[in-house]
Scaffold this motif. Sequence first.
Motif, PDB file in Angstrom:
ATOM      1  N   ARG A 150      37.935 -28.263  12.735  1.00  0.00           N
ATOM      2  CA  ARG A 150      37.856 -28.588  11.306  1.00  0.00           C
ATOM      3  C   ARG A 150      38.510 -29.939  11.008  1.00  0.00           C
ATOM      4  O   ARG A 150      38.049 -30.694  10.159  1.00  0.00           O
ATOM      5  CB  ARG A 150      38.525 -27.497  10.484  1.00  0.00           C
ATOM      6  CG  ARG A 150      37.722 -26.196  10.495  1.00  0.00           C
ATOM      7  CD  ARG A 150      38.468 -25.098   9.746  1.00  0.00           C
ATOM      8  NE  ARG A 150      37.687 -23.855   9.737  1.00  0.00           N
ATOM      9  CZ  ARG A 150      38.110 -22.713   9.220  1.00  0.00           C
ATOM     10  NH1 ARG A 150      39.330 -22.664   8.673  1.00  0.00           N
ATOM     11  NH2 ARG A 150      37.342 -21.651   9.249  1.00  0.00           N
ATOM     12  N   PHE A 154      36.335 -32.978   9.068  1.00  0.00           N
ATOM     13  CA  PHE A 154      36.531 -33.356   7.659  1.00  0.00           C
ATOM     14  C   PHE A 154      36.047 -34.771   7.400  1.00  0.00           C
ATOM     15  O   PHE A 154      36.168 -35.663   8.243  1.00  0.00           O
ATOM     16  CB  PHE A 154      38.026 -33.288   7.295  1.00  0.00           C
ATOM     17  CG  PHE A 154      38.501 -31.883   7.048  1.00  0.00           C
ATOM     18  CD1 PHE A 154      37.754 -31.006   6.264  1.00  0.00           C
ATOM     19  CD2 PHE A 154      39.707 -31.453   7.582  1.00  0.00           C
ATOM     20  CE1 PHE A 154      38.217 -29.726   6.046  1.00  0.00           C
ATOM     21  CE2 PHE A 154      40.159 -30.187   7.353  1.00  0.00           C
ATOM     22  CZ  PHE A 154      39.416 -29.298   6.588  1.00  0.00           C
ATOM     23  N   SER A 155      35.514 -34.927   6.178  1.00  0.00           N
ATOM     24  CA  SER A 155      35.186 -36.263   5.722  1.00  0.00           C
ATOM     25  C   SER A 155      36.474 -37.006   5.431  1.00  0.00           C
ATOM     26  O   SER A 155      37.544 -36.403   5.284  1.00  0.00           O
ATOM     27  CB  SER A 155      34.319 -36.186   4.460  1.00  0.00           C
ATOM     28  OG  SER A 155      35.092 -35.608   3.394  1.00  0.00           O
ATOM     29  N   ALA A 158      38.067 -35.671   2.269  1.00  0.00           N
ATOM     30  CA  ALA A 158      38.619 -34.320   2.433  1.00  0.00           C
ATOM     31  C   ALA A 158      39.896 -34.351   3.278  1.00  0.00           C
ATOM     32  O   ALA A 158      40.881 -33.662   2.992  1.00  0.00           O
ATOM     33  CB  ALA A 158      37.580 -33.411   3.067  1.00  0.00           C
ATOM     34  N   TRP A 159      39.880 -35.173   4.337  1.00  0.00           N
ATOM     35  CA  TRP A 159      41.085 -35.261   5.193  1.00  0.00           C
ATOM     36  C   TRP A 159      42.257 -35.896   4.448  1.00  0.00           C
ATOM     37  O   TRP A 159      43.411 -35.481   4.613  1.00  0.00           O
ATOM     38  CB  TRP A 159      40.752 -36.077   6.443  1.00  0.00           C
ATOM     39  CG  TRP A 159      41.977 -36.365   7.266  1.00  0.00           C
ATOM     40  CD1 TRP A 159      42.540 -37.558   7.469  1.00  0.00           C
ATOM     41  CD2 TRP A 159      42.760 -35.418   7.949  1.00  0.00           C
ATOM     42  NE1 TRP A 159      43.659 -37.440   8.249  1.00  0.00           N
ATOM     43  CE2 TRP A 159      43.813 -36.098   8.567  1.00  0.00           C
ATOM     44  CE3 TRP A 159      42.670 -34.014   8.095  1.00  0.00           C
ATOM     45  CZ2 TRP A 159      44.771 -35.467   9.332  1.00  0.00           C
ATOM     46  CZ3 TRP A 159      43.642 -33.391   8.859  1.00  0.00           C
ATOM     47  CH2 TRP A 159      44.683 -34.091   9.465  1.00  0.00           C
ATOM     48  N   VAL A 162      43.726 -33.230   2.430  1.00  0.00           N
ATOM     49  CA  VAL A 162      44.478 -32.293   3.273  1.00  0.00           C
ATOM     50  C   VAL A 162      45.837 -32.883   3.652  1.00  0.00           C
ATOM     51  O   VAL A 162      46.874 -32.221   3.605  1.00  0.00           O
ATOM     52  CB  VAL A 162      43.661 -31.928   4.533  1.00  0.00           C
ATOM     53  CG1 VAL A 162      44.537 -31.218   5.562  1.00  0.00           C
ATOM     54  CG2 VAL A 162      42.473 -31.056   4.150  1.00  0.00           C
ATOM     55  N   THR A 201      38.534 -23.980   3.851  1.00  0.00           N
ATOM     56  CA  THR A 201      38.706 -24.679   5.121  1.00  0.00           C
ATOM     57  C   THR A 201      39.899 -25.623   5.052  1.00  0.00           C
ATOM     58  O   THR A 201      40.746 -25.671   5.947  1.00  0.00           O
ATOM     59  CB  THR A 201      37.445 -25.461   5.470  1.00  0.00           C
ATOM     60  OG1 THR A 201      36.326 -24.571   5.508  1.00  0.00           O
ATOM     61  CG2 THR A 201      37.588 -26.167   6.808  1.00  0.00           C
ATOM     62  N   GLN A 202      39.964 -26.365   3.968  1.00  0.00           N
ATOM     63  CA  GLN A 202      41.088 -27.277   3.810  1.00  0.00           C
ATOM     64  C   GLN A 202      42.421 -26.517   3.711  1.00  0.00           C
ATOM     65  O   GLN A 202      43.441 -26.914   4.282  1.00  0.00           O
ATOM     66  CB  GLN A 202      40.874 -28.146   2.557  1.00  0.00           C
ATOM     67  CG  GLN A 202      39.729 -29.149   2.686  1.00  0.00           C
ATOM     68  CD  GLN A 202      39.478 -29.875   1.388  1.00  0.00           C
ATOM     69  OE1 GLN A 202      39.432 -29.250   0.314  1.00  0.00           O
ATOM     70  NE2 GLN A 202      39.294 -31.198   1.476  1.00  0.00           N
TER      71      GLN A 202
END
Length: 709
Positions: A150, A154-155, A158-159, A162, A201-202
């Motif tokens: 994951r 991640f894009s 998104a990362w 996170v 997911t995050q």
Amino acid sequence: MKRGGREKPDALRIRLAGREIRLPPWLYIAVLMLLFAAMVGAALISLWLPSNRVALSAGQVSPVDIRAPRRLTYVSQILTERSREQAAAQVEPVYGPPDAQVARRQVKRAREALAYLEALRHDEYASVEEKRAMLKDLEGLQLSSTIRSRILDFSPAAWQRVSEEVVRVLDHSMRQEIQPSELAETRRRVPTLIALDLDETQAAVVAEIAGQLIQPNSLYNAEATEKARQQARGGVEPISRTWKKGEVIVRQGEVVDALALEALDSFGLRQPEESWPHLVSIGSLAVVLALILELYLLRLEEVPHRRARLLFLLLLLTGLFLLGARLMIPGHAVLPYLFPLAALGILLSVLISPHLAIMLILLTSLVAGFMAQSSLEVASYLLLGSVIGILRIQKVERLNTFIWAGILIALVNVAVIISFRLPRQDMDLRELLMLTGGSVVNGGLSVSLALAGFFLLGQLFDILTPLQLLELARPDHPLLQRLLLRAPGTYHHTLLVSNMSEQAAQAIGADALLTRVGAYYHDVGKTMRPYFFVENQVEGMNIHDRLDPRTSAQIVISHVADGLELARRHRLPDRISDFISEHQGTAVVSLFYHRAKEEGQEVREADFHYPGPKPQSKETAIVMLADSCEAATRASQVNDPDEIEALVQKIVRGKIRQRELDESDLTLRDLARIRDTFVSFLQGIRHPRIEYPSEQTDQAQAEDSSPSE
């Protein structure tokens, strides 16, 4: 007479059936050593000898019912210790305050890890599999394969989200106090802290990374925890157990546990296992102590060899106090601190010798410490308290000496208790106060027993004490009154001799008080026939002019036997009677002896000898010399200082030549000091007087004087 150096112990004199038996020093000291070893061994072996006690140990089955022989209350160390351990176990571990440095360090590690992950995500030269492998080996983080995939999927946006949430959640969690025991619970609550705008997911990635980076920030404080537990232990009061008389301690068939053994030991009902190591240890200790005593008596101590009863008294007192130690010390908690060993030291000091008293106290204290399960505290307590009592009481001339000795003993006892008990971590204040009170009681009990024994033993063993001497020195004593009224000349002579003798005794370190009092009584026999002695006769009337020399000599010699008879009637101590029998030694009444020879009579020198014995001590020898010197200067009417000195030297040399001083303890140095003291004294009382003019002469001189005069 001793020629200098340290004297060797004389032979022990014992009278049996009117005959004197002399034993060599090594023999009677060897006997003393054996008796002392036997007493020590008996006192210690009795600790293991079976009586009404049972031989039981923990885990054994009692073969009989064992009942309490008496009512007893004691502090149970087992129950007290159990209660203290329970109180200590209930104390929670103490942790320090949250450490902000830990939080900062973990947040820094989080940023470093996220930066590494960011760089790995943008690595164009590594394949996906290589990246997953590199994530697996990330230091400080054990990421699952799902989370690793994951992170790589991640894009960028998104990362980024996170990464920010990981730092925020970790910062928020580490601001709270986290103890090691709370780490798992804190990590379990991490998902509840994640922002709700993140998808599952995050959120899973944030929870995995932030949770693993959370660490305890409040560490265990071992010192503070132990202090709290000690306070909890100290707050527990000692637990006492009370047994009524006849109550069953252990029933037949029951398994004996530690509590039952403690009760049996408190009553003294348990018999330790007897084995040869016990007997060997006891025998070794007894032999070593006896050997030390023997070497001390032979090498360093003036052995009380002149009185067999002193040796008997020494053994009697030691045996009684060893028996007392056997009854009071083993198996008791407080009684050992009440054991009045100082009384033994004081009695031996004033009745025999302070040096011997200290040695025996040292040996007895070691035995007492052995009885108290090899307790250094008990041995030191008894030894130091006794030694201070011995050092305080040197000359018992006043009763308040005992009071001060008791105060000092109590103070030293308390100091020893505090020095041993106060540093202990398990120190019990109530027990400390109890032992302190026992220490004070010990001081009073010791001096009370010593005072009672001082008077009782002094009478039973005919030991002359300073208080008895002061009583005998009072002028209203019947014998001194008899001497004053019936023989005033002898009384005056006695006063001079006593003053001379006292000063000489002080000069050589002898017993000055004994010497003075002995001199008071040395001529009391002259009161039976006072006018047969020149100092009591009217000038110009000598009754011996009408008697034959042998009769005159026998009358003069008989004043010794008469004095001993008067001493017996008035119950004078033997030490005072010695001055009566020894002050003339075995000298010849030379005046009548030579007169008999001049008259042509058949002369037997034995008829003109005093019966003796020769002086047996420094004190009686001093009185002999003082008696002769005072009488000689009075008879010769010498006033010139040089003549007095020559006369004193002549008399002293004569006594040495006649071997009258051979059995005394005087050295040549002592004789020189005695001679100087006598010369100074006699010159002081016999100096020339100024002859004052009579009243008629004064008047005639006044009439003949001119007006100008």
